[in-house]
Design a protein around this motif. Structure first.
Motif, PDB file in Angstrom:
ATOM      1  N   ARG A   3       0.843  -1.185   0.000  1.00 52.67           N
ATOM      2  CA  ARG A   3       0.000   0.000   0.000  1.00 52.67           C
ATOM      3  C   ARG A   3       0.881   1.239   0.000  1.00 52.67           C
ATOM      4  NH1 ARG A   3      -4.182   1.728   4.860  1.00 52.67           N
ATOM      5  NH2 ARG A   3      -5.235   3.429   3.761  1.00 52.67           N
ATOM      6  N   LEU A   4       0.456   2.262  -0.758  1.00 55.81           N
ATOM      7  CA  LEU A   4       1.115   3.565  -0.748  1.00 55.81           C
ATOM      8  C   LEU A   4       0.172   4.573  -0.115  1.00 55.81           C
ATOM      9  CD1 LEU A   4       2.684   3.819  -4.339  1.00 55.81           C
ATOM     10  CD2 LEU A   4       3.710   2.919  -2.254  1.00 55.81           C
ATOM     11  N   MET A   5       0.686   5.379   0.780  1.00 52.69           N
ATOM     12  CA  MET A   5      -0.141   6.372   1.472  1.00 52.69           C
ATOM     13  C   MET A   5       0.538   7.728   1.411  1.00 52.69           C
ATOM     14  SD  MET A   5      -2.857   7.068   3.241  1.00 52.69           S
ATOM     15  CE  MET A   5      -3.436   5.514   3.917  1.00 52.69           C
ATOM     16  N   GLU A   6      -0.133   8.698   0.792  1.00 57.74           N
ATOM     17  CA  GLU A   6       0.379  10.071   0.745  1.00 57.74           C
ATOM     18  C   GLU A   6      -0.129  10.853   1.941  1.00 57.74           C
ATOM     19  OE1 GLU A   6      -0.724   9.151  -3.682  1.00 57.74           O
ATOM     20  OE2 GLU A   6      -1.594   8.848  -1.689  1.00 57.74           O
ATOM     21  N   SER A   7       0.646  11.846   2.317  1.00 58.37           N
ATOM     22  CA  SER A   7       0.242  12.772   3.370  1.00 58.37           C
ATOM     23  C   SER A   7       0.948  14.099   3.152  1.00 58.37           C
ATOM     24  CB  SER A   7       0.601  12.210   4.757  1.00 58.37           C
ATOM     25  OG  SER A   7       1.996  12.021   4.867  1.00 58.37           O
ATOM     26  N   GLY A   8       0.447  15.123   3.835  1.00 58.89           N
ATOM     27  CA  GLY A   8       1.127  16.407   3.800  1.00 58.89           C
ATOM     28  C   GLY A   8       0.477  17.479   2.964  1.00 58.89           C
ATOM     29  N   GLY A   9      -0.588  17.142   2.264  1.00 62.85           N
ATOM     30  CA  GLY A   9      -1.258  18.158   1.471  1.00 62.85           C
ATOM     31  C   GLY A   9      -1.976  19.161   2.343  1.00 62.85           C
ATOM     32  N   GLY A  10      -2.472  20.218   1.706  1.00 61.41           N
ATOM     33  CA  GLY A  10      -3.203  21.229   2.451  1.00 61.41           C
ATOM     34  C   GLY A  10      -3.394  22.487   1.659  1.00 61.41           C
ATOM     35  N   LEU A  11      -3.814  23.523   2.363  1.00 62.83           N
ATOM     36  CA  LEU A  11      -4.049  24.837   1.771  1.00 62.83           C
ATOM     37  C   LEU A  11      -2.915  25.766   2.168  1.00 62.83           C
ATOM     38  CD1 LEU A  11      -5.855  26.972   0.360  1.00 62.83           C
ATOM     39  CD2 LEU A  11      -6.999  27.281   2.580  1.00 62.83           C
ATOM     40  N   SER A  25       3.905   0.532   2.559  1.00 69.50           N
ATOM     41  CA  SER A  25       3.794  -0.445   3.633  1.00 69.50           C
ATOM     42  C   SER A  25       3.401  -1.797   3.058  1.00 69.50           C
ATOM     43  CB  SER A  25       2.767   0.013   4.663  1.00 69.50           C
ATOM     44  OG  SER A  25       1.487   0.137   4.071  1.00 69.50           O
ATOM     45  N   GLY A  26       3.634  -2.836   3.856  1.00 67.46           N
ATOM     46  CA  GLY A  26       3.315  -4.181   3.407  1.00 67.46           C
ATOM     47  C   GLY A  26       4.569  -5.023   3.320  1.00 67.46           C
ATOM     48  N   SER A  27       4.404  -6.158   2.661  1.00 66.98           N
ATOM     49  CA  SER A  27       5.516  -7.089   2.527  1.00 66.98           C
ATOM     50  C   SER A  27       6.324  -6.713   1.287  1.00 66.98           C
ATOM     51  CB  SER A  27       4.979  -8.515   2.396  1.00 66.98           C
ATOM     52  OG  SER A  27       6.034  -9.436   2.303  1.00 66.98           O
ATOM     53  N   ILE A  28       7.337  -5.874   1.495  1.00 68.67           N
ATOM     54  CA  ILE A  28       8.080  -5.274   0.393  1.00 68.67           C
ATOM     55  C   ILE A  28       9.481  -5.848   0.294  1.00 68.67           C
ATOM     56  CG2 ILE A  28       9.052  -3.108  -0.484  1.00 68.67           C
ATOM     57  CD1 ILE A  28       6.718  -1.684   0.972  1.00 68.67           C
ATOM     58  N   PHE A  29       9.839  -6.273  -0.910  1.00 76.39           N
ATOM     59  CA  PHE A  29      11.202  -6.715  -1.161  1.00 76.39           C
ATOM     60  C   PHE A  29      12.058  -5.555  -1.663  1.00 76.39           C
ATOM     61  CE2 PHE A  29      14.547  -9.643  -1.979  1.00 76.39           C
ATOM     62  CZ  PHE A  29      15.139  -9.244  -3.159  1.00 76.39           C
ATOM     63  N   SER A  30      11.531  -4.810  -2.622  1.00 76.94           N
ATOM     64  CA  SER A  30      12.278  -3.667  -3.149  1.00 76.94           C
ATOM     65  C   SER A  30      11.321  -2.677  -3.792  1.00 76.94           C
ATOM     66  CB  SER A  30      13.324  -4.109  -4.168  1.00 76.94           C
ATOM     67  OG  SER A  30      12.707  -4.729  -5.278  1.00 76.94           O
ATOM     68  N   ILE A  31      11.755  -1.422  -3.823  1.00 78.46           N
ATOM     69  CA  ILE A  31      11.002  -0.359  -4.468  1.00 78.46           C
ATOM     70  C   ILE A  31      11.871   0.253  -5.540  1.00 78.46           C
ATOM     71  CG2 ILE A  31       9.780   1.827  -4.179  1.00 78.46           C
ATOM     72  CD1 ILE A  31       9.321   1.056  -1.257  1.00 78.46           C
ATOM     73  N   ALA A  97       4.651   3.977  -7.556  1.00 79.58           N
ATOM     74  CA  ALA A  97       5.906   3.263  -7.358  1.00 79.58           C
ATOM     75  C   ALA A  97       5.858   1.873  -7.975  1.00 79.58           C
ATOM     76  CB  ALA A  97       6.218   3.152  -5.870  1.00 79.58           C
ATOM     77  N   GLY A  98       6.998   1.449  -8.446  1.00 76.81           N
ATOM     78  CA  GLY A  98       7.163   0.068  -8.875  1.00 76.81           C
ATOM     79  C   GLY A  98       7.706  -0.723  -7.689  1.00 76.81           C
ATOM     80  N   VAL A  99       6.935  -1.673  -7.223  1.00 76.61           N
ATOM     81  CA  VAL A  99       7.277  -2.391  -6.000  1.00 76.61           C
ATOM     82  C   VAL A  99       7.277  -3.900  -6.246  1.00 76.61           C
ATOM     83  CG1 VAL A  99       6.688  -2.803  -3.583  1.00 76.61           C
ATOM     84  CG2 VAL A  99       6.204  -0.574  -4.621  1.00 76.61           C
ATOM     85  N   ARG A 100       8.316  -4.530  -5.748  1.00 75.78           N
ATOM     86  CA  ARG A 100       8.345  -5.996  -5.763  1.00 75.78           C
ATOM     87  C   ARG A 100       8.070  -6.483  -4.345  1.00 75.78           C
ATOM     88  NH1 ARG A 100      13.521  -9.992  -7.050  1.00 75.78           N
ATOM     89  NH2 ARG A 100      12.497 -11.913  -6.323  1.00 75.78           N
ATOM     90  N   GLY A 101       7.037  -7.269  -4.198  1.00 71.67           N
ATOM     91  CA  GLY A 101       6.706  -7.840  -2.902  1.00 71.67           C
ATOM     92  C   GLY A 101       7.625  -9.000  -2.556  1.00 71.67           C
ATOM     93  N   ARG A 102       7.666  -9.326  -1.301  1.00 71.46           N
ATOM     94  CA  ARG A 102       8.555 -10.408  -0.842  1.00 71.46           C
ATOM     95  C   ARG A 102       8.151 -11.754  -1.415  1.00 71.46           C
ATOM     96  NH1 ARG A 102      12.166  -8.849   2.760  1.00 71.46           N
ATOM     97  NH2 ARG A 102      11.816  -6.929   3.920  1.00 71.46           N
TER      98      ARG A 102
END
Length: 121
Positions: A3-11, A25-31, A97-102
């Motif tokens: 899962r990808l989670m963005e934060s920090g936006g606003g006015l 987040s999650g079971s990540i081998f490489s990004i 993102a290009g992500v390879r899971g474990r």
């Protein structure tokens, strides 16, 4: 599951700054390469900045010198520092993102849900 989670936006007022973060987040081998995209109402989604796993960066001409992308591989996070913001920077900003899971032998493409950036004049 990754899962990808963005934060920090606003006015923010024109000339101001924001810092966006994208956390994987999650079971990540490489990004691999991570990109920040944005989409304004009625506009196509466009690439704003990207960073490879080795730290090479690329920026859209419209944000060069104002935005800075960085990554923390140990924390699986990528940040986008937005300085000297302009009203035309107003958009929903997405992380990709290009992500390879474990448990995977290949890389998959993931998107976050987006974070709104609004710049007032």
């Amino acid at each position: 599951q990754v899962r990808l989670m963005e934060s920090g936006g606003g006015l923010v007022q024109a000339g101001g700054s924001l810092r966006l973060s994208c956390a994987a987040s999650g079971s990540i081998f490489s990004i691999n390469t991570v990109g920040w995209y944005r989409q304004a109402p009625g506009q196509q989604r466009e690439l704003v900045a990207a960073i490879t796993s080795g730290g090479n960066t690329n920026y859209a001409d419209s944000v060069k010198g104002r935005f800075t992308i960085s990554r923390d591989n140990a924390k699986n996070t990528v940040s986008l520092q937005l300085n000297s913001l302009k009203p035309e920077d107003t958009a929903v900003y997405y992380c990709n993102a290009g992500v390879r899971g474990r448990n995977s032998f290949r890389e998959w493409d993931y998107w976050g849900q987006g974070t709104q950036v609004t710049v007032s004049s």
